[in-house]
Design a protein around this motif. Structure first.
Motif, PDB file in Angstrom:
ATOM      1  N   SER A  25       0.868  -1.177   0.000  1.00  0.00           N
ATOM      2  CA  SER A  25       0.000   0.000   0.000  1.00  0.00           C
ATOM      3  C   SER A  25       0.907   1.230   0.000  1.00  0.00           C
ATOM      4  O   SER A  25       2.060   1.164   0.443  1.00  0.00           O
ATOM      5  N   PRO A  26       0.425   2.358  -0.490  1.00  0.00           N
ATOM      6  CA  PRO A  26       1.260   3.569  -0.490  1.00  0.00           C
ATOM      7  C   PRO A  26       1.781   3.921   0.909  1.00  0.00           C
ATOM      8  O   PRO A  26       2.920   4.353   1.056  1.00  0.00           O
ATOM      9  N   GLN A  27       0.966   3.702   1.931  1.00  0.00           N
ATOM     10  CA  GLN A  27       1.399   4.008   3.298  1.00  0.00           C
ATOM     11  C   GLN A  27       2.535   3.087   3.736  1.00  0.00           C
ATOM     12  O   GLN A  27       3.525   3.540   4.310  1.00  0.00           O
ATOM     13  N   ARG A  28       2.409   1.788   3.453  1.00  0.00           N
ATOM     14  CA  ARG A  28       3.460   0.840   3.825  1.00  0.00           C
ATOM     15  C   ARG A  28       4.740   1.113   3.044  1.00  0.00           C
ATOM     16  O   ARG A  28       5.835   1.050   3.587  1.00  0.00           O
ATOM     17  N   GLU A  29       4.596   1.408   1.748  1.00  0.00           N
ATOM     18  CA  GLU A  29       5.773   1.695   0.931  1.00  0.00           C
ATOM     19  C   GLU A  29       6.501   2.921   1.472  1.00  0.00           C
ATOM     20  O   GLU A  29       7.728   2.913   1.613  1.00  0.00           O
ATOM     21  N   LYS A  30       5.755   3.967   1.797  1.00  0.00           N
ATOM     22  CA  LYS A  30       6.363   5.181   2.335  1.00  0.00           C
ATOM     23  C   LYS A  30       7.036   4.885   3.677  1.00  0.00           C
ATOM     24  O   LYS A  30       8.161   5.331   3.921  1.00  0.00           O
ATOM     25  N   ARG A  31       6.379   4.123   4.542  1.00  0.00           N
ATOM     26  CA  ARG A  31       6.911   3.802   5.861  1.00  0.00           C
ATOM     27  C   ARG A  31       8.217   3.020   5.749  1.00  0.00           C
ATOM     28  O   ARG A  31       9.193   3.332   6.412  1.00  0.00           O
ATOM     29  N   VAL A  32       8.239   2.008   4.894  1.00  0.00           N
ATOM     30  CA  VAL A  32       9.435   1.167   4.800  1.00  0.00           C
ATOM     31  C   VAL A  32      10.589   1.921   4.127  1.00  0.00           C
ATOM     32  O   VAL A  32      11.744   1.787   4.534  1.00  0.00           O
ATOM     33  N   LYS A  33      10.303   2.744   3.129  1.00  0.00           N
ATOM     34  CA  LYS A  33      11.356   3.539   2.496  1.00  0.00           C
ATOM     35  C   LYS A  33      11.938   4.542   3.486  1.00  0.00           C
ATOM     36  O   LYS A  33      13.154   4.751   3.529  1.00  0.00           O
ATOM     37  N   GLN A  34      11.090   5.151   4.292  1.00  0.00           N
ATOM     38  CA  GLN A  34      11.558   6.097   5.303  1.00  0.00           C
ATOM     39  C   GLN A  34      12.429   5.374   6.330  1.00  0.00           C
ATOM     40  O   GLN A  34      13.484   5.878   6.717  1.00  0.00           O
ATOM     41  N   LEU A  35      12.019   4.197   6.748  1.00  0.00           N
ATOM     42  CA  LEU A  35      12.801   3.396   7.691  1.00  0.00           C
ATOM     43  C   LEU A  35      14.175   3.061   7.111  1.00  0.00           C
ATOM     44  O   LEU A  35      15.202   3.201   7.779  1.00  0.00           O
ATOM     45  N   ILE A  36      14.197   2.653   5.856  1.00  0.00           N
ATOM     46  CA  ILE A  36      15.463   2.324   5.196  1.00  0.00           C
ATOM     47  C   ILE A  36      16.364   3.548   5.154  1.00  0.00           C
ATOM     48  O   ILE A  36      17.549   3.472   5.504  1.00  0.00           O
ATOM     49  N   LEU A  37      15.843   4.682   4.731  1.00  0.00           N
ATOM     50  CA  LEU A  37      16.652   5.888   4.597  1.00  0.00           C
ATOM     51  C   LEU A  37      17.163   6.396   5.949  1.00  0.00           C
ATOM     52  O   LEU A  37      18.270   6.908   6.042  1.00  0.00           O
ATOM     53  N   GLU A  38      16.356   6.238   6.998  1.00  0.00           N
ATOM     54  CA  GLU A  38      16.779   6.659   8.331  1.00  0.00           C
ATOM     55  C   GLU A  38      17.908   5.780   8.856  1.00  0.00           C
ATOM     56  O   GLU A  38      18.722   6.227   9.639  1.00  0.00           O
ATOM     57  N   ARG A  39      17.926   4.514   8.431  1.00  0.00           N
ATOM     58  CA  ARG A  39      18.901   3.555   8.954  1.00  0.00           C
ATOM     59  C   ARG A  39      19.846   3.050   7.873  1.00  0.00           C
ATOM     60  O   ARG A  39      20.354   1.950   7.958  1.00  0.00           O
ATOM     61  N   LEU A  40      20.094   3.851   6.862  1.00  0.00           N
ATOM     62  CA  LEU A  40      20.904   3.450   5.717  1.00  0.00           C
ATOM     63  C   LEU A  40      22.313   3.027   6.120  1.00  0.00           C
ATOM     64  O   LEU A  40      22.885   2.118   5.539  1.00  0.00           O
ATOM     65  N   GLY A  41      22.857   3.658   7.139  1.00  0.00           N
ATOM     66  CA  GLY A  41      24.198   3.325   7.596  1.00  0.00           C
ATOM     67  C   GLY A  41      24.266   2.087   8.467  1.00  0.00           C
ATOM     68  O   GLY A  41      25.340   1.609   8.800  1.00  0.00           O
ATOM     69  N   ASP A  42      23.126   1.554   8.845  1.00  0.00           N
ATOM     70  CA  ASP A  42      23.059   0.376   9.711  1.00  0.00           C
ATOM     71  C   ASP A  42      22.847  -0.883   8.884  1.00  0.00           C
ATOM     72  O   ASP A  42      22.501  -0.818   7.704  1.00  0.00           O
ATOM     73  N   SER A  43      23.017  -1.992   9.536  1.00  0.00           N
ATOM     74  CA  SER A  43      22.702  -3.274   8.903  1.00  0.00           C
ATOM     75  C   SER A  43      21.184  -3.423   8.891  1.00  0.00           C
ATOM     76  O   SER A  43      20.532  -3.291   9.928  1.00  0.00           O
ATOM     77  N   LEU A  44      20.629  -3.660   7.731  1.00  0.00           N
ATOM     78  CA  LEU A  44      19.173  -3.787   7.599  1.00  0.00           C
ATOM     79  C   LEU A  44      18.817  -5.200   7.144  1.00  0.00           C
ATOM     80  O   LEU A  44      19.350  -5.679   6.145  1.00  0.00           O
ATOM     81  N   GLU A  45      17.927  -5.829   7.852  1.00  0.00           N
ATOM     82  CA  GLU A  45      17.455  -7.156   7.491  1.00  0.00           C
ATOM     83  C   GLU A  45      16.064  -7.040   6.884  1.00  0.00           C
ATOM     84  O   GLU A  45      15.234  -6.253   7.355  1.00  0.00           O
ATOM     85  N   VAL A  46      15.807  -7.838   5.871  1.00  0.00           N
ATOM     86  CA  VAL A  46      14.488  -7.832   5.232  1.00  0.00           C
ATOM     87  C   VAL A  46      13.418  -8.217   6.251  1.00  0.00           C
ATOM     88  O   VAL A  46      12.303  -7.697   6.219  1.00  0.00           O
ATOM     89  N   LEU A  95      37.280   7.318   1.362  1.00  0.00           N
ATOM     90  CA  LEU A  95      36.373   6.279   0.850  1.00  0.00           C
ATOM     91  C   LEU A  95      36.041   5.256   1.930  1.00  0.00           C
ATOM     92  O   LEU A  95      34.931   4.722   1.953  1.00  0.00           O
ATOM     93  N   THR A  96      36.975   5.009   2.841  1.00  0.00           N
ATOM     94  CA  THR A  96      36.698   4.099   3.958  1.00  0.00           C
ATOM     95  C   THR A  96      35.606   4.682   4.846  1.00  0.00           C
ATOM     96  O   THR A  96      34.659   3.979   5.220  1.00  0.00           O
ATOM     97  N   GLN A  97      35.706   5.963   5.176  1.00  0.00           N
ATOM     98  CA  GLN A  97      34.678   6.621   5.996  1.00  0.00           C
ATOM     99  C   GLN A  97      33.330   6.600   5.278  1.00  0.00           C
ATOM    100  O   GLN A  97      32.296   6.331   5.885  1.00  0.00           O
ATOM    101  N   ILE A  98      33.346   6.888   3.992  1.00  0.00           N
ATOM    102  CA  ILE A  98      32.103   6.903   3.215  1.00  0.00           C
ATOM    103  C   ILE A  98      31.479   5.523   3.181  1.00  0.00           C
ATOM    104  O   ILE A  98      30.268   5.376   3.368  1.00  0.00           O
ATOM    105  N   SER A  99      32.299   4.499   2.987  1.00  0.00           N
ATOM    106  CA  SER A  99      31.754   3.143   2.926  1.00  0.00           C
ATOM    107  C   SER A  99      31.058   2.774   4.227  1.00  0.00           C
ATOM    108  O   SER A  99      29.966   2.197   4.209  1.00  0.00           O
ATOM    109  N   LEU A 100      31.648   3.125   5.356  1.00  0.00           N
ATOM    110  CA  LEU A 100      31.037   2.816   6.649  1.00  0.00           C
ATOM    111  C   LEU A 100      29.807   3.678   6.906  1.00  0.00           C
ATOM    112  O   LEU A 100      28.800   3.195   7.423  1.00  0.00           O
ATOM    113  N   GLU A 101      29.877   4.944   6.524  1.00  0.00           N
ATOM    114  CA  GLU A 101      28.745   5.861   6.704  1.00  0.00           C
ATOM    115  C   GLU A 101      27.519   5.397   5.907  1.00  0.00           C
ATOM    116  O   GLU A 101      26.390   5.597   6.325  1.00  0.00           O
ATOM    117  N   CYS A 102      27.766   4.783   4.773  1.00  0.00           N
ATOM    118  CA  CYS A 102      26.673   4.352   3.895  1.00  0.00           C
ATOM    119  C   CYS A 102      26.188   2.927   4.187  1.00  0.00           C
ATOM    120  O   CYS A 102      25.304   2.426   3.498  1.00  0.00           O
TER     121      CYS A 102
END
Length: 153
Positions: A25-46, A95-102
């Motif tokens: 649903s548009p709400q779920r898609e928005k919620r999950v994309k926001q979650l991903i972007l907020e935690r982009l530097g972290d390990s994310l599990e499906v 590039l090492t800092q960037i790789s970890l930041e991302c």
């Protein structure tokens, strides 16, 4: 010999297209994309993303791909590369800092994914960008704000 003539019925051009079913649903898609972007530097599990949408892992993965055209892992990779490109352009981070930041596990993995995505390694990409800005007379670049770096939804 005579061949039977077949006619096909065609839908009028003004008929509205049928929307894809089975996606988020548009709400779920928005919620999950926001979650991903907020935690982009972290390990994310499906599994975590699926839980945020109150779906099973397999159903979430299918629905996400139906909605975005990409698997959750590929969408995350694209967002990480996009963030890395911004950091390469607008910061003096290594590039090492960037790789970890991302959110990449190490620089080698980052370089592999970046090269596969962009067709050039991140160091060479940075050199091209710096050379291009020097030729255009641009000396200093503005620092991106956090919202600038996460607007690729």
């Amino acid at each position: 010999m005579a061949y039977p003539q077949h006619t096909t019925a065609r839908a009028p051009a003004s008929e509205p297209r049928k929307t894809n079913t089975g996606g988020l649903s548009p709400q779920r898609e928005k919620r999950v994309k926001q979650l991903i972007l907020e935690r982009l530097g972290d390990s994310l599990e499906v599994t975590e993303l699926a839980q945020a949408c109150a779906l099973s892992r397999s159903h979430f993965s299918r629905a996400f791909k139906c909605s975005t055209g990409l698997s959750p892992q590929e969408w995350i990779r694209q967002q990480r590369v996009a963030l890395a490109k911004q950091l390469i352009q607008y910061t003096d981070m290594s590039l090492t800092q960037i790789s970890l930041e991302c959110g990449f596990c190490d620089q080698a993995h980052f370089c592999h994914i970046f090269t596969r995505s962009e067709g050039i390694n991140p160091f060479a990409w940075r050199c091209q960008f710096v050379r291009g800005t020097a030729l255009n007379g641009k000396r200093s670049l503005p620092s991106p704000t956090p919202t600038d770096m996460h607007t690729t939804v």
